[in-house]
Scaffold this motif. Structure first.
Motif, short mmCIF file in Angstrom:
data_model
loop_
_atom_site.label_atom_id
_atom_site.label_comp_id
_atom_site.label_asym_id
_atom_site.label_seq_id
_atom_site.Cartn_x
_atom_site.Cartn_y
_atom_site.Cartn_z
N HIS A 11 0.84 -1.20 0.00
CA HIS A 11 0.00 0.00 0.00
C HIS A 11 0.88 1.26 0.00
CE1 HIS A 11 -3.47 2.53 1.00
NE2 HIS A 11 -2.67 3.12 1.86
N TYR A 12 1.89 1.28 0.84
CA TYR A 12 2.82 2.41 0.91
C TYR A 12 3.50 2.62 -0.45
CZ TYR A 12 6.46 5.52 2.71
OH TYR A 12 7.30 6.60 2.93
N CYS A 13 3.99 1.54 -1.04
CA CYS A 13 4.68 1.63 -2.33
C CYS A 13 3.76 2.19 -3.41
CB CYS A 13 5.21 0.26 -2.75
SG CYS A 13 6.57 -0.35 -1.75
N ILE A 14 2.54 1.72 -3.43
CA ILE A 14 1.59 2.15 -4.46
C ILE A 14 1.19 3.61 -4.27
CG2 ILE A 14 -0.77 1.80 -5.34
CD1 ILE A 14 -0.28 -1.24 -4.66
N HIS A 15 0.87 3.99 -3.03
CA HIS A 15 0.33 5.33 -2.81
C HIS A 15 1.37 6.40 -2.55
CE1 HIS A 15 -3.81 4.10 -3.07
NE2 HIS A 15 -3.46 3.00 -2.40
N LYS A 16 2.41 6.09 -1.83
CA LYS A 16 3.43 7.09 -1.51
C LYS A 16 4.52 7.17 -2.57
CE LYS A 16 2.00 8.39 2.63
NZ LYS A 16 1.76 9.76 3.04
N LEU A 17 4.91 6.01 -3.11
CA LEU A 17 5.99 5.98 -4.08
C LEU A 17 5.50 5.99 -5.52
CD1 LEU A 17 8.27 3.35 -2.31
CD2 LEU A 17 8.34 5.85 -2.11
N LYS A 18 4.16 5.86 -5.67
CA LYS A 18 3.52 5.88 -7.00
C LYS A 18 3.97 4.72 -7.88
CE LYS A 18 1.65 9.88 -5.98
NZ LYS A 18 0.51 9.85 -5.14
N GLN A 40 10.32 1.30 6.69
CA GLN A 40 10.22 1.40 8.15
C GLN A 40 11.16 2.46 8.69
OE1 GLN A 40 7.86 -0.38 10.01
NE2 GLN A 40 8.45 1.27 11.38
N ILE A 41 12.37 2.54 8.15
CA ILE A 41 13.32 3.58 8.57
C ILE A 41 12.74 4.96 8.26
CG2 ILE A 41 15.57 4.62 8.05
CD1 ILE A 41 16.60 1.69 7.70
N LYS A 42 12.18 5.14 7.08
CA LYS A 42 11.58 6.42 6.69
C LYS A 42 10.44 6.79 7.63
CE LYS A 42 10.32 9.86 3.97
NZ LYS A 42 10.62 11.16 4.53
N ILE A 43 9.57 5.84 7.93
CA ILE A 43 8.43 6.10 8.82
C ILE A 43 8.94 6.48 10.21
CG2 ILE A 43 6.51 5.00 10.04
CD1 ILE A 43 6.00 3.42 7.40
N ASP A 44 9.94 5.76 10.71
CA ASP A 44 10.51 6.07 12.03
C ASP A 44 11.13 7.47 12.05
OD1 ASP A 44 9.72 3.56 12.89
OD2 ASP A 44 11.74 2.69 12.76
N GLU A 45 11.85 7.83 10.99
CA GLU A 45 12.45 9.17 10.91
C GLU A 45 11.38 10.25 10.84
OE1 GLU A 45 15.05 8.96 7.53
OE2 GLU A 45 16.64 7.98 8.66
N ASP A 46 10.32 10.00 10.08
CA ASP A 46 9.22 10.96 9.99
C ASP A 46 8.54 11.17 11.34
OD1 ASP A 46 9.75 11.24 7.29
OD2 ASP A 46 7.98 10.12 6.62
N LYS A 47 8.32 10.08 12.07
CA LYS A 47 7.72 10.18 13.40
C LYS A 47 8.62 10.96 14.34
CE LYS A 47 4.95 5.95 13.36
NZ LYS A 47 4.79 4.61 13.96
N LYS A 48 9.92 10.68 14.28
CA LYS A 48 10.88 11.38 15.13
C LYS A 48 10.90 12.88 14.81
CE LYS A 48 15.71 10.85 16.55
NZ LYS A 48 16.97 10.13 16.29
N GLU A 49 10.87 13.20 13.53
CA GLU A 49 10.86 14.60 13.10
C GLU A 49 9.58 15.31 13.55
OE1 GLU A 49 10.60 16.91 8.88
OE2 GLU A 49 12.13 15.34 9.04
#
Length: 60
Positions: A11-18, A40-49
């Motif tokens: 779902h993430y690949c389809i919607h976020k990465l197109k 998962q690393i990207k999501i964790d970094e986004d949450k931290k930010e």
């Protein structure tokens, strides 16, 4: 997100990465694992930010 892990990553690949669904579907297990770990690393970094921005905004 609800559902199983693989579906969430797709779902993430389809919607976020197109990506087209077939792009993810045709990947090897190793490629899917690397993609999932990267997401998962990207999501964790986004949450931290987001947490850091929220903390900074509270100080104002």
């Amino acid at each position: 997100m609800g559902g199983d892990f693989d579906s969430n990553i797709a779902h993430y690949c389809i919607h976020k990465l197109k990506w087209k669904p077939s792009t993810y579907d045709l990947m090897s297990v190793q490629e899917k694992a690397f993609t999932a770990a990267s997401i998962q690393i990207k999501i964790d970094e986004d949450k931290k930010e987001a947490k850091e921005l929220k903390r900074k905004n509270k100080k104002r």
